[in-house]
Design an enzyme around this catalytic site. Structure first.
Site, PDB file in Angstrom:
ATOM      1  N   HIS A  65      39.252 -54.649 -39.491  1.00  0.00           N
ATOM      2  CA  HIS A  65      40.114 -56.377 -38.886  1.00  0.00           C
ATOM      3  C   HIS A  65      38.784 -56.433 -37.420  1.00  0.00           C
ATOM      4  O   HIS A  65      38.048 -55.613 -37.599  1.00  0.00           O
ATOM      5  CB  HIS A  65      41.060 -55.701 -37.310  1.00  0.00           C
ATOM      6  CG  HIS A  65      40.717 -54.654 -36.567  1.00  0.00           C
ATOM      7  ND1 HIS A  65      40.092 -55.371 -35.198  1.00  0.00           N
ATOM      8  CD2 HIS A  65      40.843 -53.157 -36.428  1.00  0.00           C
ATOM      9  CE1 HIS A  65      40.099 -54.313 -34.740  1.00  0.00           C
ATOM     10  NE2 HIS A  65      40.052 -53.228 -34.700  1.00  0.00           N
ATOM     11  N   GLU A 200      44.331 -57.451 -35.645  1.00  0.00           N
ATOM     12  CA  GLU A 200      44.817 -56.105 -35.645  1.00  0.00           C
ATOM     13  C   GLU A 200      45.222 -56.063 -33.982  1.00  0.00           C
ATOM     14  O   GLU A 200      46.445 -55.294 -33.792  1.00  0.00           O
ATOM     15  CB  GLU A 200      43.711 -55.769 -36.348  1.00  0.00           C
ATOM     16  CG  GLU A 200      44.484 -54.547 -36.141  1.00  0.00           C
ATOM     17  CD  GLU A 200      43.973 -53.541 -34.822  1.00  0.00           C
ATOM     18  OE1 GLU A 200      44.383 -51.954 -35.159  1.00  0.00           O
ATOM     19  OE2 GLU A 200      43.132 -53.497 -34.076  1.00  0.00           O
ATOM     20  N   GLU A 201      44.401 -56.624 -33.003  1.00  0.00           N
ATOM     21  CA  GLU A 201      44.580 -56.207 -31.812  1.00  0.00           C
ATOM     22  C   GLU A 201      46.044 -56.877 -30.735  1.00  0.00           C
ATOM     23  O   GLU A 201      46.300 -56.014 -30.111  1.00  0.00           O
ATOM     24  CB  GLU A 201      43.082 -56.333 -30.932  1.00  0.00           C
ATOM     25  CG  GLU A 201      41.927 -56.149 -31.523  1.00  0.00           C
ATOM     26  CD  GLU A 201      41.825 -54.037 -30.923  1.00  0.00           C
ATOM     27  OE1 GLU A 201      42.519 -54.274 -30.321  1.00  0.00           O
ATOM     28  OE2 GLU A 201      40.830 -53.896 -31.266  1.00  0.00           O
TER      29      GLU A 201
HETATM   30 CO    CO Z   1      41.355 -52.403 -30.015  1.00  0.00          CO
HETATM   31 ZN    ZN Z   2      40.324 -51.473 -34.255  1.00  0.00          ZN
END
Ligand code: CO
Ligand code: ZN
Length: 332
Positions: A65, A200-201
């Site tokens: 990511h 992603e976070e």
């Molecule tokens: Co992270």
């Molecule tokens: Zn990460």
């Protein structure tokens, strides 16, 4: 690799606003891959073609990511102070006194309401960003509601260690980029899709749609993981500098035994030190990838990192290099 890591960590790419970091990666890899595209959500997908006639020809997806945590402006008061919310896992405590930088380069300082009775009650809603302006009108010339900012944390190399903001997960982006470099020299039997994912976070969002498009035979995520080697830390086997970690489990996935074995065999073949990772809180891109379509056998190689989600995330450069060697050996 650390020169590349320096540039990757210092480039803006808060989740949902990954354009600057994506541009940097495109420039870094475009001449070394066979196909490259940005998909609907902003994932960068690059293909390194293998030999279709090779025995056991497979399709691999390597996910790293490229987004980083940050903050988002939610309200500007009459005096020009900016209230904010989190993008990803942001602790109020690690935010105190930090500098943040908006995409347009405007820098602010994060502080909190001085009336707060007990620091234990600190929440992001009691905090604000000060960009040195005097009124709402003046602030709005620089920052608008919905603008995001990343934390500032310069890159420092000290011996084998490196410290910076956004090691999560530019360390993984550096590894994926280095795997492309290695495979450019060695060649590969397999088709390897390198995906620099978005968001992603916020819950593995980009990885999910990227996996659906590619439907790989196997997937490997490259991301950071915590360590258990600091004073009175949570119990965890992973230590900084003892090699990349082969993930067994986190809260998003139980890694597929076939992928775990593939990584172990590659490490042994190439004489790369490694450790095992069981991460009790937190997940990574393969959490979304492995349940896509009819399912994708998946695993992960993690870079041991201290102080994750702070502006001073610390890694070992040796672990970083070994992670790249391990992934390249495993997928080719
Ligand atoms: Co992270
Ligand atoms: Zn990460």
């Amino acid at each position: 690799m650390y020169e590349l890591l320096n540039r990757l960590t210092q480039t803006f790419g808060v989740s949902g606003n990954e354009e600057p970091i994506r541009e940097l990666i495109i420039n870094e890899i475009k001449d070394k891959v066979d196909e490259i595209k940005t998909d609907a959500l902003g994932n960068l997908i690059a293909l390194k073609k293998g030999n279709a006639d090779a025995q056991n020809h497979k399709k691999f997806m390597i996910a790293a990511h490229m987004d980083e945590i940050g903050v988002i402006a939610t309200h500007i008061d009459d005096k020009g102070y900016i209230r904010f919310s989190n993008i990803g896992g942001v602790s109020p405590y690690t935010s105190i006194g930090q500098k943040v930088e908006f995409k347009n380069g405007i820098t602010g300082v994060v502080s909190y309401e001085q009336k707060l009775d007990d620091i234990k009650n600190l929440k992001l809603s009691k905090m604000y960003i000060d960009i040195g302006t005097k009124s709402r009108e003046e602030t709005e010339k620089f920052v608008k509601i919905g603008d995001t900012a990343c934390f500032c944390g310069s890159f420092v190399k000290q011996g084998d260690f490196a410290i910076s903001k956004a090691m999560d997960n530019r360390a993984g982006c550096a590894v994926a980029t280095e795997v492309i470099n290695i495979l450019s020299k060695t060649g590969t039997d397999n088709d390897i899709y390198f995906v620099f994912t978005v968001q992603e976070e916020l819950g593995l969002r980009g990885a999910k749609t990227a996996a659906y498009q590619i439907m790989p035979d196997y997937a490997i995520a490259v991301d950071v993981t915590r360590t258990g080697d600091t004073p009175e830390s949570h119990i965890m086997e992973v230590k900084l500098g003892e090699g990349p970690a082969i993930k067994i489990k986190d809260s998003s996935i139980l890694c597929h035994p076939a992928v775990k074995s593939l990584l172990e065999a590659a490490a042994k073949r190439a004489n790369i030190p490694y450790q095992y990772e069981i991460l009790e809180g937190g997940g990574t891109d393969v959490g979304a990838i492995h349940t896509t379509g009819g399912g994708v056998p998946s695993g992960a190689v993690s870079i041991p990192t201290r102080y994750i989600h702070s502006p001073t995330e610390m890694i070992s450069l040796k672990d970083l290099e070994n992670a790249a060697k391990l992934v390249a050996e495993a997928v080719r």
